[in-house]
Design a protein around this motif. Structure first.
Motif, PDB file in Angstrom:
ATOM      1  N   VAL A  77      -3.678   0.604   3.379  1.00 22.06           N
ATOM      2  CA  VAL A  77      -4.066   2.023   3.333  1.00 22.06           C
ATOM      3  C   VAL A  77      -2.783   2.846   3.344  1.00 22.06           C
ATOM      4  CG1 VAL A  77      -5.260   3.867   4.589  1.00 22.06           C
ATOM      5  CG2 VAL A  77      -6.226   1.552   4.570  1.00 22.06           C
ATOM      6  N   LYS A  78      -2.671   3.828   2.460  1.00 22.91           N
ATOM      7  CA  LYS A  78      -1.426   4.596   2.326  1.00 22.91           C
ATOM      8  C   LYS A  78      -0.983   5.230   3.639  1.00 22.91           C
ATOM      9  CE  LYS A  78      -0.142   6.984  -1.169  1.00 22.91           C
ATOM     10  NZ  LYS A  78       0.001   7.984  -2.256  1.00 22.91           N
ATOM     11  N   LYS A  79      -1.928   5.833   4.361  1.00 24.09           N
ATOM     12  CA  LYS A  79      -1.573   6.497   5.615  1.00 24.09           C
ATOM     13  C   LYS A  79      -1.013   5.494   6.628  1.00 24.09           C
ATOM     14  CE  LYS A  79      -3.372   9.387   9.352  1.00 24.09           C
ATOM     15  NZ  LYS A  79      -4.571   9.997   9.970  1.00 24.09           N
ATOM     16  N   ASP A  80      -1.659   4.318   6.731  1.00 23.54           N
ATOM     17  CA  ASP A  80      -1.170   3.269   7.631  1.00 23.54           C
ATOM     18  C   ASP A  80       0.283   2.914   7.320  1.00 23.54           C
ATOM     19  OD1 ASP A  80      -3.895   3.127   8.291  1.00 23.54           O
ATOM     20  OD2 ASP A  80      -3.830   0.960   8.552  1.00 23.54           O
ATOM     21  N   ILE A  81       0.545   2.731   6.037  1.00 25.05           N
ATOM     22  CA  ILE A  81       1.876   2.299   5.593  1.00 25.05           C
ATOM     23  C   ILE A  81       2.907   3.388   5.872  1.00 25.05           C
ATOM     24  CG2 ILE A  81       3.241   1.674   3.558  1.00 25.05           C
ATOM     25  CD1 ILE A  81       0.573   0.372   2.480  1.00 25.05           C
ATOM     26  N   GLU A  82       2.542   4.632   5.604  1.00 30.30           N
ATOM     27  CA  GLU A  82       3.453   5.755   5.856  1.00 30.30           C
ATOM     28  C   GLU A  82       3.814   5.851   7.337  1.00 30.30           C
ATOM     29  OE1 GLU A  82       1.210   9.008   4.345  1.00 30.30           O
ATOM     30  OE2 GLU A  82       1.583   8.494   2.240  1.00 30.30           O
ATOM     31  N   ILE A  83       2.809   5.731   8.196  1.00 32.56           N
ATOM     32  CA  ILE A  83       3.045   5.846   9.633  1.00 32.56           C
ATOM     33  C   ILE A  83       3.846   4.650  10.146  1.00 32.56           C
ATOM     34  CG2 ILE A  83       1.883   5.835  11.888  1.00 32.56           C
ATOM     35  CD1 ILE A  83      -0.237   7.664  10.655  1.00 32.56           C
ATOM     36  N   ALA A  84       3.565   3.459   9.615  1.00 32.05           N
ATOM     37  CA  ALA A  84       4.354   2.276   9.984  1.00 32.05           C
ATOM     38  C   ALA A  84       5.820   2.479   9.604  1.00 32.05           C
ATOM     39  CB  ALA A  84       3.788   1.040   9.301  1.00 32.05           C
ATOM     40  N   ALA A  85       6.046   3.004   8.413  1.00 28.24           N
ATOM     41  CA  ALA A  85       7.418   3.255   7.943  1.00 28.24           C
ATOM     42  C   ALA A  85       8.132   4.261   8.839  1.00 28.24           C
ATOM     43  CB  ALA A  85       7.396   3.744   6.506  1.00 28.24           C
ATOM     44  N   GLN A  86       7.422   5.308   9.275  1.00 30.58           N
ATOM     45  CA  GLN A  86       8.018   6.303  10.171  1.00 30.58           C
ATOM     46  C   GLN A  86       8.393   5.677  11.514  1.00 30.58           C
ATOM     47  OE1 GLN A  86       5.392   9.702  10.553  1.00 30.58           O
ATOM     48  NE2 GLN A  86       5.058   9.780   8.343  1.00 30.58           N
ATOM     49  N   ALA A  87       7.488   4.850  12.036  1.00 30.45           N
ATOM     50  CA  ALA A  87       7.737   4.224  13.336  1.00 30.45           C
ATOM     51  C   ALA A  87       8.917   3.255  13.286  1.00 30.45           C
ATOM     52  CB  ALA A  87       6.481   3.488  13.808  1.00 30.45           C
ATOM     53  N   LEU A  88       9.158   2.688  12.108  1.00 30.19           N
ATOM     54  CA  LEU A  88      10.218   1.689  11.961  1.00 30.19           C
ATOM     55  C   LEU A  88      11.586   2.280  11.631  1.00 30.19           C
ATOM     56  CD1 LEU A  88       8.248  -1.032   9.969  1.00 30.19           C
ATOM     57  CD2 LEU A  88       9.176  -1.301  12.281  1.00 30.19           C
ATOM     58  N   LYS A  89      11.674   3.598  11.546  1.00 29.40           N
ATOM     59  CA  LYS A  89      12.946   4.222  11.162  1.00 29.40           C
ATOM     60  C   LYS A  89      14.078   3.916  12.137  1.00 29.40           C
ATOM     61  CE  LYS A  89      11.380   8.037   8.250  1.00 29.40           C
ATOM     62  NZ  LYS A  89      11.261   9.505   8.101  1.00 29.40           N
ATOM     63  N   THR A  90      13.744   3.613  13.374  1.00 26.34           N
ATOM     64  CA  THR A  90      14.778   3.336  14.378  1.00 26.34           C
ATOM     65  C   THR A  90      15.233   1.878  14.352  1.00 26.34           C
ATOM     66  OG1 THR A  90      13.068   2.854  16.014  1.00 26.34           O
ATOM     67  CG2 THR A  90      13.890   5.122  15.932  1.00 26.34           C
ATOM     68  N   ALA A  91      14.494   1.008  13.649  1.00 27.60           N
ATOM     69  CA  ALA A  91      14.779  -0.428  13.668  1.00 27.60           C
ATOM     70  C   ALA A  91      15.957  -0.777  12.760  1.00 27.60           C
ATOM     71  CB  ALA A  91      13.545  -1.213  13.244  1.00 27.60           C
ATOM     72  N   ARG A  92      16.793  -1.653  13.233  1.00 27.43           N
ATOM     73  CA  ARG A  92      17.921  -2.123  12.428  1.00 27.43           C
ATOM     74  C   ARG A  92      17.446  -3.016  11.288  1.00 27.43           C
ATOM     75  NH1 ARG A  92      19.281  -1.668  17.623  1.00 27.43           N
ATOM     76  NH2 ARG A  92      21.303  -0.780  18.232  1.00 27.43           N
ATOM     77  N   ARG A  93      16.392  -3.800  11.551  1.00 27.69           N
ATOM     78  CA  ARG A  93      15.845  -4.710  10.537  1.00 27.69           C
ATOM     79  C   ARG A  93      14.335  -4.537  10.490  1.00 27.69           C
ATOM     80  NH1 ARG A  93      17.545 -10.625  11.794  1.00 27.69           N
ATOM     81  NH2 ARG A  93      16.770 -10.928   9.659  1.00 27.69           N
ATOM     82  N   PRO A  94      13.845  -3.518   9.748  1.00 25.97           N
ATOM     83  CA  PRO A  94      12.408  -3.227   9.738  1.00 25.97           C
ATOM     84  C   PRO A  94      11.624  -4.102   8.755  1.00 25.97           C
ATOM     85  CG  PRO A  94      13.581  -1.620   8.406  1.00 25.97           C
ATOM     86  CD  PRO A  94      14.625  -2.525   8.984  1.00 25.97           C
ATOM     87  N   ARG A  95      10.373  -4.365   9.096  1.00 27.96           N
ATOM     88  CA  ARG A  95       9.458  -5.053   8.191  1.00 27.96           C
ATOM     89  C   ARG A  95       8.066  -4.440   8.315  1.00 27.96           C
ATOM     90  NH1 ARG A  95       8.302 -11.499   8.614  1.00 27.96           N
ATOM     91  NH2 ARG A  95      10.524 -11.550   8.012  1.00 27.96           N
ATOM     92  N   ILE A  96       7.447  -4.106   7.191  1.00 28.67           N
ATOM     93  CA  ILE A  96       6.052  -3.667   7.185  1.00 28.67           C
ATOM     94  C   ILE A  96       5.169  -4.864   6.855  1.00 28.67           C
ATOM     95  CG2 ILE A  96       4.319  -2.242   6.022  1.00 28.67           C
ATOM     96  CD1 ILE A  96       6.430  -0.086   5.663  1.00 28.67           C
ATOM     97  N   HIS A  97       4.156  -5.044   7.677  1.00 25.04           N
ATOM     98  CA  HIS A  97       3.217  -6.155   7.545  1.00 25.04           C
ATOM     99  C   HIS A  97       1.866  -5.564   7.113  1.00 25.04           C
ATOM    100  CE1 HIS A  97       1.256  -9.875   9.700  1.00 25.04           C
ATOM    101  NE2 HIS A  97       1.189  -9.963   8.384  1.00 25.04           N
ATOM    102  N   THR A  98       1.577  -5.648   5.831  1.00 24.07           N
ATOM    103  CA  THR A  98       0.365  -5.024   5.303  1.00 24.07           C
ATOM    104  C   THR A  98      -0.508  -6.066   4.623  1.00 24.07           C
ATOM    105  OG1 THR A  98      -0.488  -3.159   4.017  1.00 24.07           O
ATOM    106  CG2 THR A  98       1.322  -4.413   3.031  1.00 24.07           C
ATOM    107  N   GLY A  99      -1.798  -5.790   4.531  1.00 26.96           N
ATOM    108  CA  GLY A  99      -2.658  -6.754   3.871  1.00 26.96           C
ATOM    109  C   GLY A  99      -4.121  -6.361   3.896  1.00 26.96           C
ATOM    110  N   ILE A 100      -4.966  -7.312   3.504  1.00 23.33           N
ATOM    111  CA  ILE A 100      -6.388  -7.031   3.339  1.00 23.33           C
ATOM    112  C   ILE A 100      -7.157  -8.346   3.381  1.00 23.33           C
ATOM    113  CG2 ILE A 100      -6.385  -7.225   0.792  1.00 23.33           C
ATOM    114  CD1 ILE A 100      -8.147  -4.635   0.828  1.00 23.33           C
ATOM    115  N   GLY A 101      -8.426  -8.277   3.720  1.00 25.22           N
ATOM    116  CA  GLY A 101      -9.278  -9.463   3.750  1.00 25.22           C
ATOM    117  C   GLY A 101      -9.517 -10.014   2.352  1.00 25.22           C
ATOM    118  N   THR A 102      -9.468 -11.342   2.226  1.00 24.95           N
ATOM    119  CA  THR A 102      -9.575 -11.958   0.904  1.00 24.95           C
ATOM    120  C   THR A 102     -10.733 -12.941   0.767  1.00 24.95           C
ATOM    121  OG1 THR A 102      -7.973 -13.633   1.624  1.00 24.95           O
ATOM    122  CG2 THR A 102      -7.106 -11.721   0.418  1.00 24.95           C
TER     123      THR A 102
END
Length: 397
Positions: A77-102
């Motif tokens: 979800v775009k909003k989820d990803i945007e907020i995750a990216a904002q929260a990770l701005k302080t991290a030296r090595r950030p990773r976003i973990h996104t996905g969906i049921g398959t």
């Protein structure tokens, strides 16, 4: 050459989903720092869109950590990803973990959708996450019950879109180890570009097979294991970090190793149990109170003669103080003599033979005979004058 397996700890995300478990930001930072000290490669710090508190915790953990990758969960979800990216701005090595049921059941009943639309959402989510961070991990929720051909197709497309890690969760703990291992092997053999991505296991323990499934996944080509301290997690929990790490250490012939410092496993377990208010079951492998405790007379006799007869792991190796000889009605003469010696009294065979039946009478009345009970038994039976025992040192009876 041995192959390093990355340890992805999700205690602060999946582990915190246990009913009754709630950590504040300071506790999460304390745990994250301990996990860094332990040697964890990736720490999933939270699910930022879920609450302001989780968002803040991910930010603060990002500031606090130096070495591990800091990961934040999101839905496709775009909003989820945007907020995750904002929260990770302080991290030296950030990773976003996104996905969906398959799986069919997720596609049909959870999303009321079609495989084609799910594929499209997965690709869009990965591309969008990739616009914020370099490292994007894709999870195929309920991969354990997903058709392998469709799973391979969606993995192939998200790799093309920028995913560098593929999380293959057995979300419901349904798979048999052989079945899960075959699924990982199928992906290794049937996904174009699979060499560009790390395959990760994420196994739940609903049928008690989480660690076995993770092991099967690694044997068949997975390079990362997602796990939690003490096996915390949804429902019956997740793969226990301490179990998978010690499996690799005990079975070195498999050719796998991790960066985990095993002597910190028990201290880390104790910290997390204290913070989460989730007691560790006494018979929990590796870190449970009884993991190195022996009450059977046959076991005790063997252990006293040679530790390896009944212990495949040294307790000190995982941060325990040592093995415990628990005196009960099932204990034999050797255990009784051993414990008497530990409190300063060496029994002759003659005195031991006389004392043992009396000990059994006491033991039948109590679940466990403690050191103070031993002293009482010795006093009552006139085997020794135990006045000022602590100052007299070792005595001979």
């Amino acid at each position: 050459m041995d192959k390093k397996i990355e340890i992805f700890d999700t205690t602060l995300r999946d582990g915190e989903q246990v009913p009754g478990c709630k950590l504040n930001t300071s506790e999460k930072i304390e745990i994250a720092l301990q996990l860094e000290l332990l040697g964890v490669d990736i720490i999933e710090a939270g699910f930022p869109v879920s609450s302001p508190g989780d968002f803040q915790s991910v930010m603060e953990i990002g500031k606090a950590l130096s070495t591990p990758v800091v990961c934040a969960l999101s839905r496709a979800v775009k909003k989820d990803i945007e907020i995750a990216a904002q929260a990770l701005k302080t991290a030296r090595r950030p990773r976003i973990h996104t996905g969906i049921g398959t799986s069919d059941v997720h596609i049909r009943y959870k999303f009321n959708s079609t495989p084609e639309k799910i594929m499209e959402r997965a690709v869009q989510a990965v591309k969008y996450a990739k616009s914020f961070v370099e490292e994007v991990e894709f999870y195929a929720e309920d991969a354990g019950r997903t058709d392998n051909e469709f799973l391979a197709h969606i993995c192939q497309e998200v790799i093309k879109s920028g995913a560098s890690v593929l999380n293959i969760p057995d979300t419901t703990g349904y798979c048999l180890p052989e079945e899960y291992g075959e699924k990982i092997r199928y992906l290794k053999e049937n996904v174009d570009g699979i060499h560009k991505a790390v395959i990760s296991t994420h196994c739940h323990n609903d049928l008690g097979m989480a660690s076995a499934n993770s092991l099967a996944g690694v044997i068949n080509g997975a390079q990362q294991v997602e796990c939690t301290i003490n096996g915390l997690g949804e429902r019956a929990g997740n793969t226990a970090l301490e179990e998978i790490v010690m499996i690799f250490r005990q079975h070195r012939s498999l050719g796998f190793y991790t960066a985990i410092k095993p002597e910190l496993l028990c201290p880390t377990s104790w910290l997390i149990s204290e913070c989460t208010k989730m007691p560790v079951q006494a018979n929990k492998a590796i870190v449970g109170a009884n993991a190195f405790a022996h009450s059977s007379g046959i076991h005790q006799d063997g252990l006293i003669k040679k530790r390896e007869t009944y212990e495949i792991i040294s307790p000190e190796e995982v941060g325990m103080k040592g093995s415990s000889i628990i005196l009960t009605a099932r204990s034999g003469r050797s255990a009784l003599a051993y414990r008497c010696q530990k409190i300063g009294y060496s029994l002759s065979k003659k005195h031991l033979d006389t004392l043992y039946p009396i000990f059994l009478e006491y033991a039948d009345q109590k679940k466990e005979i403690l050191d103070k009970d031993l002293i009482t038994i010795l006093k009552t039976t006139n085997f020794a004058s135990l006045t000022n025992l602590q100052t007299h040192g070792k005595q001979s009876i």
